[in-house]
Design an enzyme around this catalytic site. Structure first.
Site, PDB file in Angstrom:
ATOM      1  N   HIS A  72      21.101  47.308  35.748  1.00  0.00           N
ATOM      2  CA  HIS A  72      21.948  47.998  36.731  1.00  0.00           C
ATOM      3  C   HIS A  72      21.328  47.912  38.117  1.00  0.00           C
ATOM      4  CE1 HIS A  72      24.778  50.757  34.252  1.00  0.00           C
ATOM      5  NE2 HIS A  72      24.703  49.554  33.739  1.00  0.00           N
ATOM      6  N   TYR A 200      27.042  59.873  39.189  1.00  0.00           N
ATOM      7  CA  TYR A 200      26.508  61.236  39.303  1.00  0.00           C
ATOM      8  C   TYR A 200      27.484  62.018  40.167  1.00  0.00           C
ATOM      9  CZ  TYR A 200      21.909  59.653  37.564  1.00  0.00           C
ATOM     10  OH  TYR A 200      20.888  59.160  36.800  1.00  0.00           O
ATOM     11  N   PRO A 292      16.555  66.148  33.393  1.00  0.00           N
ATOM     12  CA  PRO A 292      16.961  64.746  33.185  1.00  0.00           C
ATOM     13  C   PRO A 292      17.663  64.096  34.374  1.00  0.00           C
ATOM     14  CG  PRO A 292      18.440  66.231  32.018  1.00  0.00           C
ATOM     15  CD  PRO A 292      17.352  67.090  32.581  1.00  0.00           C
ATOM     16  N   LYS A 296      13.668  60.468  34.485  1.00  0.00           N
ATOM     17  CA  LYS A 296      12.241  60.126  34.574  1.00  0.00           C
ATOM     18  C   LYS A 296      11.443  60.396  33.298  1.00  0.00           C
ATOM     19  CE  LYS A 296      12.157  58.521  38.562  1.00  0.00           C
ATOM     20  NZ  LYS A 296      12.393  57.127  38.391  1.00  0.00           N
ATOM     21  N   TYR A 384      14.138  56.489  42.333  1.00  0.00           N
ATOM     22  CA  TYR A 384      14.946  56.285  41.130  1.00  0.00           C
ATOM     23  C   TYR A 384      14.476  55.055  40.337  1.00  0.00           C
ATOM     24  CZ  TYR A 384      19.129  56.473  38.174  1.00  0.00           C
ATOM     25  OH  TYR A 384      19.982  56.577  37.097  1.00  0.00           O
TER      26      TYR A 384
HETATM   27  C1  PHB Z   1      21.699  59.147  29.830  1.00  0.00           C
HETATM   28  O1  PHB Z   1      22.286  58.066  29.747  1.00  0.00           O
HETATM   29  O2  PHB Z   1      21.561  59.882  28.851  1.00  0.00           O
HETATM   30  C2  PHB Z   1      21.179  59.578  31.157  1.00  0.00           C
HETATM   31  C3  PHB Z   1      21.241  58.710  32.233  1.00  0.00           C
HETATM   32  C4  PHB Z   1      20.764  59.100  33.469  1.00  0.00           C
HETATM   33  C5  PHB Z   1      20.230  60.353  33.625  1.00  0.00           C
HETATM   34  C6  PHB Z   1      20.128  61.218  32.544  1.00  0.00           C
HETATM   35  C7  PHB Z   1      20.607  60.833  31.311  1.00  0.00           C
HETATM   36  O3  PHB Z   1      19.790  60.735  34.848  1.00  0.00           O
END
Ligand code: PHB
Ligand code: APR
Length: 389
Positions: A72, A200, A292, A296, A384
């Site tokens: 990605h 997000y 989450p 990280k 990130y």
């Molecule tokens: C996930 O795919 O579970 C996931 C992806 C990004 C995040 C947290 C969880 O920031």
């Protein structure tokens, strides 16, 4: 039994450490309280930084990741009814790889089996002894009898609730913690992902995240109060809530289906200092937890064990203890960097029930800054994607 390094816990941290040590010719035994199926049943985030991919390559466990992982180059921010792309690759020259943590664990288990290394699953009453002296010992019960492993070092990779950190006298450590008043309700479904990249979303009703495991399997989350019970969330209620938090275009393209898994995870920031107590070293969730939001957790754990395996290798191969001596200090610098980023991203994107008018306006101003400034996007992007090993 005797080994060089006894590893407590067969999560991603313990398995990766075992594999890196094994490749360096250092004998190790993993002691895990659960069964392999139980370990594989846990569903967690799936974003790998390039450093984590490098560590998995070194561990000889990256073949399937290279075949099936999805590179990605950006993420999207959904806010005020619009989506804003953050071009991670253009801003940093790096990408992340989407590959489920369950699959990472499965690959590491297979690699360990191929190496013929010992793992003791379903070990009861694991206890750690003598790590403040020269001869550490790990004791556990299995099949009705008590067993002992004598070792040179113990690696505590047994997660937040594990026994390793709890074996250290409280006066020898400091703990830093923030518990957030909300959790993430997550759903896994066999439906195509909402978009090519992760979305997000910051919305008045709360945070939401649209993620994925593959081109046909999606992972979605919505922020819920800590008091919420998963039984109260039908699939329909979940999808409606998620849709209501997305921009109109995303909401219209959301494909829903039955939830394969649904659970609520609390959000917490936690760090224990130091990471070394004599011959015991803590790594991964045993030493620190991040919310989450910045994805990280697994990456920090991988960084810890890559560094610990290098330090143990220098100790055994060159009789050089310098890297073991600086492990705690070096890792804590990286850990606090990731703690700050995860806390910041959580604060930026979630609704806080007790926020006053001033805090809400500051949050909105910060989002405004992010969508309007390349410098602000670059700061996010650098954190990130993380650093190479
Ligand atoms: C996930 O795919 O579970 C996931 C992806 C990004 C995040 C947290 C969880 O920031
Ligand atoms: N004795 C032996 N094993 C234990 C004990 C114990 N007393 N307590 C816990 N364990 C095991 C757990 O059953 C689990 O399999 O330790 C393992 C710890 O694994 P994780 O919790 O996954 O922790 P870690 O490997 O550090 O994970 C790092 O992966 O799972 C995610 O959220 C985690 O993102 C983080 C990353």
């Amino acid at each position: 039994m005797r080994t060089q390094v006894a590893i407590i816990g067969a999560g991603p941290a313990g398995l990766l450490l075992g594999q890196l040590l094994g490749k360096a010719g250092i004998d190790n035994i993993i002691v895990e309280q659960r069964s392999p199926d139980y370990v594989l049943g846990r569903i967690r985030a799936g974003i790998l930084e390039c450093g984590t991919v490098q560590a998995l390559e070194r561990a000889g466990a990256a073949a399937r990741l290279h075949d099936e992982g999805l590179p990605h180059e950006g993420i999207e921010l959904s806010w005020h009814g619009r989506r804003h792309r953050i071009d991670l690759h253009a801003l940093t020259g790096r990408k992340v790889t989407v590959y489920g943590q369950t699959e990472v664990t499965r690959d590491l288990m297979a690699a360990r089996e191929a190496l013929g290394a010992r793992t003791i699953y379903e070990a009861d009453g694991v206890s750690l002894h003598g790590f403040d002296g020269e001869r550490p010992l790990v004791r556990y019960r299995k099949d009705g009898s008590t067993h002992e492993i004598a070792c040179d070092y113990i690696a505590g990779c047994d997660g937040f609730h594990g026994v390793s950190r709890q074996s250290v006298p409280p006066a020898s450590m400091r703990q830093f913690e923030r518990v957030y008043p909300f959790g993430w309700l997550g759903v896994l479904s066999d439906t195509p992902p909402l978009a090519d990249e992760l979305v997000y979303a910051s919305h008045e009703r709360g945070f939401a995240l649209c993620s994925m495991r593959s081109r046909t399997r999606s992972r979605y989350y919505v922020q819920v109060p800590s008091s919420e019970r998963v039984e109260d969330w039908s699939d329909e209620r979940f999808w409606n809530e998620l849709r209501s938090r997305l921009d109109p275009q995303a909401a219209a393209s959301l494909q829903t289906g039955p939830a394969l898994e649904k659970s609520i995870a609390p959000l917490r920031s936690f760090v224990c200092e130091p990471l070394r107590f004599g011959r015991l070293f803590l790594a991964g969730d045993a030493a620190h937890i991040v919310p989450p939001t910045g994805a990280k957790g697994l990456n920090l754990a991988a960084g810890d064990v890559a560094s610990l395996s290098d330090a143990l290798t220098a100790r055994y191969r060159d009789n050089d203890p310098a890297a073991l001596d600086t492990y705690s200090e070096t890792r804590l610098r990286r850990i606090w960097k990731a703690e700050r980023f995860s806390w910041w991203m959580t604060s930026l994107l979630h609704r806080f029930a007790d926020a006053d008018g001033f805090s809400s306006r500051i949050q909105q101003a910060e989002l405004e800054e992010l969508v309007g400034s390349e410098a602000a996007c670059r700061a996010l992007a650098e954190n990130y994607v993380g650093q190479p090993l």
